[in-house]
Design a protein around this motif. Structure first.
Motif, mmCIF file in Angstrom:
data_model
loop_
_atom_site.group_PDB
_atom_site.id
_atom_site.type_symbol
_atom_site.label_atom_id
_atom_site.label_comp_id
_atom_site.label_asym_id
_atom_site.label_seq_id
_atom_site.Cartn_x
_atom_site.Cartn_y
_atom_site.Cartn_z
ATOM 1 N N TRP A 1 0.816 -1.218 0.000
ATOM 2 C CA TRP A 1 0.000 0.000 0.000
ATOM 3 C C TRP A 1 0.848 1.266 0.000
ATOM 4 O O TRP A 1 0.319 2.364 0.034
ATOM 5 C CB TRP A 1 -0.920 -0.002 1.222
ATOM 6 C CG TRP A 1 -1.895 -1.132 1.219
ATOM 7 C CD1 TRP A 1 -3.087 -1.204 0.543
ATOM 8 C CD2 TRP A 1 -1.766 -2.359 1.921
ATOM 9 N NE1 TRP A 1 -3.699 -2.398 0.780
ATOM 10 C CE2 TRP A 1 -2.911 -3.145 1.629
ATOM 11 C CE3 TRP A 1 -0.803 -2.897 2.773
ATOM 12 C CZ2 TRP A 1 -3.117 -4.407 2.147
ATOM 13 C CZ3 TRP A 1 -0.991 -4.164 3.283
ATOM 14 C CH2 TRP A 1 -2.128 -4.900 2.975
ATOM 15 N N TYR A 2 2.155 1.129 -0.040
ATOM 16 C CA TYR A 2 3.042 2.292 0.006
ATOM 17 C C TYR A 2 2.887 3.140 -1.257
ATOM 18 O O TYR A 2 3.037 2.633 -2.378
ATOM 19 C CB TYR A 2 4.493 1.839 0.151
ATOM 20 C CG TYR A 2 5.468 2.971 0.419
ATOM 21 C CD1 TYR A 2 5.620 3.481 1.697
ATOM 22 C CD2 TYR A 2 6.222 3.513 -0.619
ATOM 23 C CE1 TYR A 2 6.514 4.510 1.950
ATOM 24 C CE2 TYR A 2 7.120 4.548 -0.375
ATOM 25 C CZ TYR A 2 7.254 5.040 0.915
ATOM 26 O OH TYR A 2 8.143 6.071 1.158
ATOM 27 N N ALA A 3 2.607 4.436 -1.077
ATOM 28 C CA ALA A 3 2.440 5.347 -2.208
ATOM 29 C C ALA A 3 2.915 6.746 -1.851
ATOM 30 O O ALA A 3 2.324 7.752 -2.253
ATOM 31 C CB ALA A 3 0.974 5.379 -2.637
ATOM 32 N N TYR A 4 4.012 6.833 -1.100
ATOM 33 C CA TYR A 4 4.543 8.115 -0.631
ATOM 34 C C TYR A 4 5.505 8.654 -1.690
ATOM 35 O O TYR A 4 6.643 8.226 -1.805
ATOM 36 C CB TYR A 4 5.245 7.908 0.705
ATOM 37 C CG TYR A 4 5.718 9.178 1.383
ATOM 38 C CD1 TYR A 4 5.093 10.393 1.169
ATOM 39 C CD2 TYR A 4 6.795 9.132 2.263
ATOM 40 C CE1 TYR A 4 5.516 11.536 1.809
ATOM 41 C CE2 TYR A 4 7.234 10.265 2.914
ATOM 42 C CZ TYR A 4 6.588 11.471 2.677
ATOM 43 O OH TYR A 4 7.025 12.606 3.307
ATOM 44 N N GLU A 5 5.033 9.613 -2.489
ATOM 45 C CA GLU A 5 5.806 10.113 -3.621
ATOM 46 C C GLU A 5 7.053 10.871 -3.198
ATOM 47 O O GLU A 5 8.055 10.890 -3.931
ATOM 48 C CB GLU A 5 4.923 11.016 -4.481
ATOM 49 C CG GLU A 5 3.756 10.273 -5.136
ATOM 50 C CD GLU A 5 2.912 11.182 -6.002
ATOM 51 O OE1 GLU A 5 3.230 12.395 -6.050
ATOM 52 O OE2 GLU A 5 1.945 10.692 -6.620
ATOM 53 N N ALA A 6 7.038 11.491 -2.020
ATOM 54 C CA ALA A 6 8.201 12.271 -1.573
ATOM 55 C C ALA A 6 9.385 11.386 -1.211
ATOM 56 O O ALA A 6 10.515 11.867 -1.091
ATOM 57 C CB ALA A 6 7.820 13.140 -0.375
ATOM 58 N N PHE A 7 9.137 10.097 -1.017
ATOM 59 C CA PHE A 7 10.211 9.167 -0.671
ATOM 60 C C PHE A 7 10.012 7.882 -1.474
ATOM 61 O O PHE A 7 9.934 6.784 -0.935
ATOM 62 C CB PHE A 7 10.195 8.898 0.832
ATOM 63 C CG PHE A 7 11.440 8.221 1.359
ATOM 64 C CD1 PHE A 7 12.703 8.606 0.946
ATOM 65 C CD2 PHE A 7 11.341 7.188 2.274
ATOM 66 C CE1 PHE A 7 13.847 7.983 1.423
ATOM 67 C CE2 PHE A 7 12.481 6.553 2.766
ATOM 68 C CZ PHE A 7 13.729 6.960 2.332
ATOM 69 N N ALA A 8 9.942 8.044 -2.771
ATOM 70 C CA ALA A 8 9.683 6.921 -3.667
ATOM 71 C C ALA A 8 10.994 6.336 -4.163
ATOM 72 O O ALA A 8 11.377 6.494 -5.327
ATOM 73 C CB ALA A 8 8.814 7.369 -4.833
ATOM 74 N N VAL A 9 11.690 5.672 -3.273
ATOM 75 C CA VAL A 9 12.956 5.026 -3.630
ATOM 76 C C VAL A 9 12.842 3.543 -3.303
ATOM 77 O O VAL A 9 12.031 3.145 -2.457
ATOM 78 C CB VAL A 9 14.139 5.653 -2.857
ATOM 79 C CG1 VAL A 9 14.301 7.122 -3.208
ATOM 80 C CG2 VAL A 9 13.940 5.498 -1.348
ATOM 81 N N PRO A 10 13.625 2.716 -3.957
ATOM 82 C CA PRO A 10 13.550 1.268 -3.688
ATOM 83 C C PRO A 10 13.815 0.945 -2.215
ATOM 84 O O PRO A 10 14.797 1.402 -1.636
ATOM 85 C CB PRO A 10 14.653 0.699 -4.588
ATOM 86 C CG PRO A 10 14.784 1.690 -5.691
ATOM 87 C CD PRO A 10 14.551 3.024 -5.058
#
Length: 216
Positions: free
Chosen positions: A136-145
């Motif tokens: 459910w992760y969808a945090y665009e400000a920290f969208a790293v692998p």
């Protein structure tokens, strides 16, 4: 052994301990064993955190920048203060100041509720941002692998801790009410002391979670 009429004698509760001091020692030993099991539970979570941090060092160094350090620090202050208040409550009950002890327990309950309220506000912010665990992760400000891995650990570790805080608040409410009825006082206060030990455990665990998740 049965009496002459075939009935069994009525044995006082915990008679096998001999005296109140022995019963108190046994109760404290039982609580220490319980605390040890709780420490083992969180040790597993801390070990998982350490292993993943070793695997993704850069990720775990960058992640705290996306946490609300103010709310985390505020909650630390609230919980440490509540632990001090509980210690004062236990001391008051031991000295026979039942009303003062109950009042301090009530204050600790309010601080525990404040902690949970602040945590709920922080959770709500994460939900709005999409910083949710797992798929459910969808945090665009920290969208790293691997970012979802950090927040999964965050939700699990703080969530388990929040459940312990909720249980602790329930215990404190019970102790407060029973103290007000005169059940606990200078002559008998073991349950209050044991409840205080549990609350201090909750506080100590947060003192490890706070720097790991918010500062480092």
């Amino acid at each position: 052994m049965p009496l002459e009429d075939g009935t069994r004698p009525v044995v006082p509760r915990a008679f096998h301990f001999g005296d109140e001091s022995s019963r108190e020692d046994a109760a404290h030993l039982g609580m220490w064993i319980f605390i040890a099991t709780e420490v083992l539970l969180f040790a597993v979570l801390f070990t998982a955190y350490a292993l993943y941090r070793l695997t993704y060092p850069d990720l775990f160094q960058r992640a705290p920048a996306h946490m609300d350090v103010f709310l985390g620090t505020l909650n630390t202050f609230v919980l440490v203060t509540s632990s001090i208040v509980v210690a004062l409550a236990v001391d008051s009950v031991r000295k026979g100041r039942d009303f003062a002890g109950a009042a301090l327990l009530a204050l600790a309950v309010l601080l525990g509720i404040a902690f949970l309220s602040i945590k709920a506000a922080e959770y709500a912010k994460h939900v709005r941002d999409g910083a949710l665990p797992g798929a459910w992760y969808a945090y665009e400000a920290f969208a790293v692998p691997g970012a979802n891995l950090y927040f999964t650990l965050y939700w699990v570790m703080t969530g388990v801790h929040a459940v312990h805080v909720l249980v602790g608040v329930s215990v404190l409410v019970t102790l407060m009410l029973r103290t007000l009825t005169g059940e606990f006082g200078a002559r008998f206060h073991t349950p209050v002391a044991l409840g205080g030990m549990y609350w201090h455990l909750v506080d100590v665990i947060w003192l490890f979670l706070w720097p790991l998740l918010y500062l480092t």
